[in-house]
Design a protein around this motif. Structure first.
Motif, PDB file in Angstrom:
ATOM      1  N   UNK A  52       9.572 -26.390  30.323  1.00 49.42           N
ATOM      2  CA  UNK A  52       9.226 -27.816  30.259  1.00 49.42           C
ATOM      3  C   UNK A  52       8.300 -28.085  29.078  1.00 49.42           C
ATOM      4  N   UNK A  53       7.337 -27.200  28.850  1.00 52.06           N
ATOM      5  CA  UNK A  53       6.400 -27.405  27.745  1.00 52.06           C
ATOM      6  C   UNK A  53       7.103 -27.367  26.388  1.00 52.06           C
ATOM      7  N   UNK A  57       9.793 -34.112  23.103  1.00 49.20           N
ATOM      8  CA  UNK A  57       9.000 -35.105  23.828  1.00 49.20           C
ATOM      9  C   UNK A  57       9.880 -36.085  24.597  1.00 49.20           C
ATOM     10  N   UNK A  58      11.008 -36.473  24.023  1.00 50.73           N
ATOM     11  CA  UNK A  58      11.894 -37.411  24.723  1.00 50.73           C
ATOM     12  C   UNK A  58      12.407 -36.805  26.029  1.00 50.73           C
ATOM     13  N   UNK A  59      12.728 -35.511  25.994  1.00 53.04           N
ATOM     14  CA  UNK A  59      13.198 -34.841  27.211  1.00 53.04           C
ATOM     15  C   UNK A  59      12.065 -34.703  28.221  1.00 53.04           C
ATOM     16  N   UNK A  60      10.857 -34.467  27.735  1.00 52.94           N
ATOM     17  CA  UNK A  60       9.714 -34.383  28.641  1.00 52.94           C
ATOM     18  C   UNK A  60       9.475 -35.721  29.343  1.00 52.94           C
ATOM     19  N   UNK A  61       9.628 -36.799  28.610  1.00 52.22           N
ATOM     20  CA  UNK A  61       9.428 -38.119  29.221  1.00 52.22           C
ATOM     21  C   UNK A  61      10.484 -38.392  30.295  1.00 52.22           C
ATOM     22  N   UNK A  84       1.342 -30.325  25.811  1.00 53.60           N
ATOM     23  CA  UNK A  84       1.035 -29.786  24.484  1.00 53.60           C
ATOM     24  C   UNK A  84      -0.123 -28.797  24.547  1.00 53.60           C
ATOM     25  N   UNK A  85      -1.158 -29.136  25.327  1.00 55.17           N
ATOM     26  CA  UNK A  85      -2.296 -28.223  25.443  1.00 55.17           C
ATOM     27  C   UNK A  85      -1.885 -26.916  26.105  1.00 55.17           C
TER      28      UNK A  85
END
Length: 304
Positions: A52-53, A57-61, A84-85
């Motif tokens: 997941x990390x 970003x679009x897939x994470x959203x 991200x962290x």
């Protein structure tokens, strides 16, 4: 089958570079606490988090929207920052981006003996079959005996005695080799041999009630063997015994034994054992896949 790589496929500088990078990135990293099955499940969960990390970003959203539809835009942004962290702090997260869709597809292959191959080898060597997954157990009971056949009731006491014992299964190959070389055999080993012999030749074997009593008598000794220190990695399991009236067999396997192994009278496999693993205890301190709103804040504090 390609077993030995060609010299051109091995790059010593690349190997040294990968080792150097991994050594640097894993400095200070500690494996999950606990042992046995819990550690394996924890590592698998960490790998799921890692995937997941690494997503765009679009897939994470989309992932957040699917799993937390109540999250608003601000909460979603905090989740993205949290991912991200975590990716930066995790030494095993890939440095390159992970594409989604067909371009990022991965093929995972799991190898194992098929039902027919297992029956063939077991029949040829006079062995029994043991399985450690629900799927293989169901396949064995459905396709290697008449459907719905129950285990013989005369072995019920033995079956119960086996299921009551917590047997430690050693996963460390070096520890296994060390015990074999030193003659350190499990105390239940001889009883299992007698059990199989008694099922195979009931007219000359031990009485089931006597075997059940002897198995219960060695229970404490068996469970004490699991209390090892050092490099020992053990999983606690219970044994489930199934003894079909006619044994386990398939017609095509028996034909293969006659045609290719020269067996004149193929014998069915008298019984099978299933290894039932104990469920690991949950660890409430483990990192969640999706953090709470408080943990997801950019600075690690709650946002009002």
């Amino acid at each position: 089958m390609h077993l030995v790589p060609d010299h051109g496929e091995v790059s010593a500088p690349l190997g040294h570079h990968v080792r150097e990078v991994l050594t640097r990135r894993t400095d200070g990293w500690k494996p999950p606490k606990g042992g046995g099955l819990y550690r394996f499940l924890k590592l698998a969960k960490q790998e799921t988090q890692r995937v997941v990390w690494m997503l765009p970003e679009a897939s994470q959203r989309r992932f957040i929207a699917d799993h937390m539809p109540e999250a608003d835009a601000n909460a979603t942004d905090r989740f993205i920052e949290y991912f991200k962290r975590q990716a930066l702090a995790d030494p095993y997260t890939l440095l390159q981006s992970l594409p989604s869709g067909k371009d990022g597809a991965q093929i995972q292959v799991f190898k194992g003996l098929s039902l027919e191959a297992a029956l063939y080898v077991a029949s040829l060597t006079g062995s029994i079959i043991h399985v450690d997954t629900e799927a293989h157990w169901a396949q064995l009971l459905i396709h290697a005996q008449p459907g719905g056949t129950q285990s013989q009731s005369k072995w019920g006491a033995v079956r119960q005695a086996l299921s009551d014992i917590t047997i430690p299964v050693e996963l460390n190959a070096q520890q296994v080799a060390k015990r074999i070389n030193s003659g350190d055999r499990p105390p239940i080993r001889n009883l299992l041999r007698r059990l199989v012999e008694s099922i195979s030749t009931p007219e000359g074997g031990a009485d089931p009630s006597v075997l059940a009593t002897q198995i219960r008598q060695v229970r404490r000794k068996v469970e004490r063997t699991g209390k090892h220190n050092g490099d020992s990695t053990q999983l606690p399991v219970h044994l489930d015994l199934h003894v079909p009236p006619a044994g386990f067999a398939r017609h095509e396997v028996q034909r293969m034994l006659v045609m290719f192994a020269g067996v004149t009278k193929p014998q069915s496999i008298p019984c099978a054992l299933r290894l039932v693993f104990e469920e690991p205890k949950a660890d409430m301190s483990e990192t969640p896949l999706l953090p709470t709103n408080q943990a997801a804040g950019p600075s690690g504090t709650a946002s009002n």
